[in-house]
Design a protein around this motif. Structure first.
Motif, short mmCIF file in Angstrom:
data_model
loop_
_atom_site.label_atom_id
_atom_site.label_comp_id
_atom_site.label_asym_id
_atom_site.label_seq_id
_atom_site.Cartn_x
_atom_site.Cartn_y
_atom_site.Cartn_z
N VAL A 34 26.12 0.29 -14.11
CA VAL A 34 27.07 -0.52 -14.88
C VAL A 34 28.50 -0.21 -14.47
O VAL A 34 29.32 -1.11 -14.28
N ARG A 35 28.82 1.06 -14.29
CA ARG A 35 30.19 1.44 -13.90
C ARG A 35 30.53 0.94 -12.50
O ARG A 35 31.65 0.49 -12.25
N ILE A 36 29.58 1.01 -11.57
CA ILE A 36 29.81 0.51 -10.21
C ILE A 36 30.06 -0.99 -10.24
O ILE A 36 31.02 -1.49 -9.64
N VAL A 37 29.19 -1.73 -10.94
CA VAL A 37 29.34 -3.18 -11.02
C VAL A 37 30.66 -3.54 -11.69
O VAL A 37 31.40 -4.42 -11.22
N THR A 38 30.99 -2.86 -12.79
CA THR A 38 32.23 -3.13 -13.51
C THR A 38 33.44 -2.93 -12.60
O THR A 38 34.34 -3.77 -12.55
N SER A 92 35.86 5.93 -7.42
CA SER A 92 34.95 5.99 -8.55
C SER A 92 33.57 5.48 -8.17
O SER A 92 32.54 6.08 -8.52
N ILE A 93 33.53 4.39 -7.43
CA ILE A 93 32.25 3.82 -6.97
C ILE A 93 31.54 4.83 -6.06
O ILE A 93 30.34 5.08 -6.22
N ARG A 94 32.28 5.42 -5.13
CA ARG A 94 31.67 6.41 -4.22
C ARG A 94 31.13 7.61 -4.99
O ARG A 94 30.05 8.13 -4.68
N GLU A 95 31.87 8.05 -6.00
CA GLU A 95 31.45 9.20 -6.80
C GLU A 95 30.13 8.90 -7.54
O GLU A 95 29.21 9.71 -7.53
N SER A 103 25.15 5.86 -1.04
CA SER A 103 26.23 5.66 -0.10
C SER A 103 26.94 4.35 -0.41
O SER A 103 26.42 3.50 -1.12
N VAL A 104 28.13 4.20 0.16
CA VAL A 104 28.94 3.00 -0.03
C VAL A 104 29.32 2.47 1.34
O VAL A 104 29.75 3.23 2.20
N GLU A 105 29.15 1.18 1.52
CA GLU A 105 29.53 0.52 2.77
C GLU A 105 30.43 -0.66 2.41
O GLU A 105 30.12 -1.43 1.50
N ILE A 106 31.56 -0.77 3.12
CA ILE A 106 32.48 -1.87 2.85
C ILE A 106 32.79 -2.57 4.16
O ILE A 106 33.12 -1.93 5.16
N VAL A 116 26.43 -0.84 -2.17
CA VAL A 116 26.23 0.50 -2.71
C VAL A 116 24.73 0.72 -2.78
O VAL A 116 24.01 -0.08 -3.38
N ARG A 117 24.28 1.77 -2.14
CA ARG A 117 22.87 2.14 -2.20
C ARG A 117 22.76 3.44 -2.97
O ARG A 117 23.55 4.35 -2.77
N LEU A 118 21.77 3.51 -3.85
CA LEU A 118 21.54 4.77 -4.55
C LEU A 118 20.06 4.92 -4.85
O LEU A 118 19.30 3.96 -4.85
N ARG A 119 19.67 6.17 -5.06
CA ARG A 119 18.28 6.47 -5.37
C ARG A 119 18.14 6.38 -6.89
O ARG A 119 18.70 7.20 -7.61
N PRO A 120 17.40 5.39 -7.38
CA PRO A 120 17.32 5.22 -8.82
C PRO A 120 16.46 6.29 -9.49
O PRO A 120 15.53 6.82 -8.88
N SER A 121 16.80 6.61 -10.71
CA SER A 121 15.94 7.45 -11.53
C SER A 121 15.57 6.63 -12.76
O SER A 121 16.38 5.83 -13.25
N PHE A 122 14.35 6.81 -13.20
CA PHE A 122 13.83 5.99 -14.29
C PHE A 122 13.60 6.85 -15.52
O PHE A 122 13.39 8.05 -15.43
N GLU A 123 13.61 6.19 -16.69
CA GLU A 123 13.35 6.91 -17.92
C GLU A 123 11.90 7.35 -17.93
O GLU A 123 11.04 6.73 -17.31
#
Length: 132
Positions: A34-38, A92-95, A103-106, A116-123
């Protein structure tokens, strides 16, 4: 949701596509998404002067198991390495991406593309049962 709100406020036509696979992200991972998209949408609103943009949140086709957040707009290009006010948002997005092994690619030409690619974690199953 958020894309529609930013679009109506800024006059940017934002098309959003979010896969169903991401309904059960852990609270921490979901918050980062949500923070990355925002932040990405805020950058379009404040800096790009775009007419249209697209947002996708999907499984990365080039890296199975990774979450891909992709934002593309037709606004003004910029130098991602420059020290402008955009850089704070990108930091902030990179963090957030780094917190999840991502990682972040622009690319800024011909259109601005943020990936933005990230390894998701699930509940856990317990968290899902408690949530109802």
């Amino acid at each position: 949701g958020l894309a529609r709100e930013v679009g109506s406020r800024s006059g940017v036509d934002i098309r959003a596509s979010v896969g169903d696979d991401w309904d059960h992200l852990s609270a921490d991972c979901g918050d980062s998404v949500v923070r990355i998209v925002t932040e990405a949408l805020r950058n379009i609103e404040k800096h790009a002067h775009a007419r249209s943009a697209s947002l996708r949140v999907i499984e990365d086709p080039s890296a199975p198991g990774m979450l891909l957040i992709e934002v593309v707009d037709d606004g003004e290009s910029f130098d991602p390495g420059s020290a402008s006010s955009v850089s704070f948002g990108l930091a902030s997005i990179r963090e957030h991406a780094a917190e999840h092994g991502g990682s972040v690619e622009i690319r800024s030409a011909p259109s601005t593309t943020l990936r933005v690619r990230l390894r998701p974690s699930f509940e856990s199953e317990w968290d899902a049962a408690v949530r109802g």
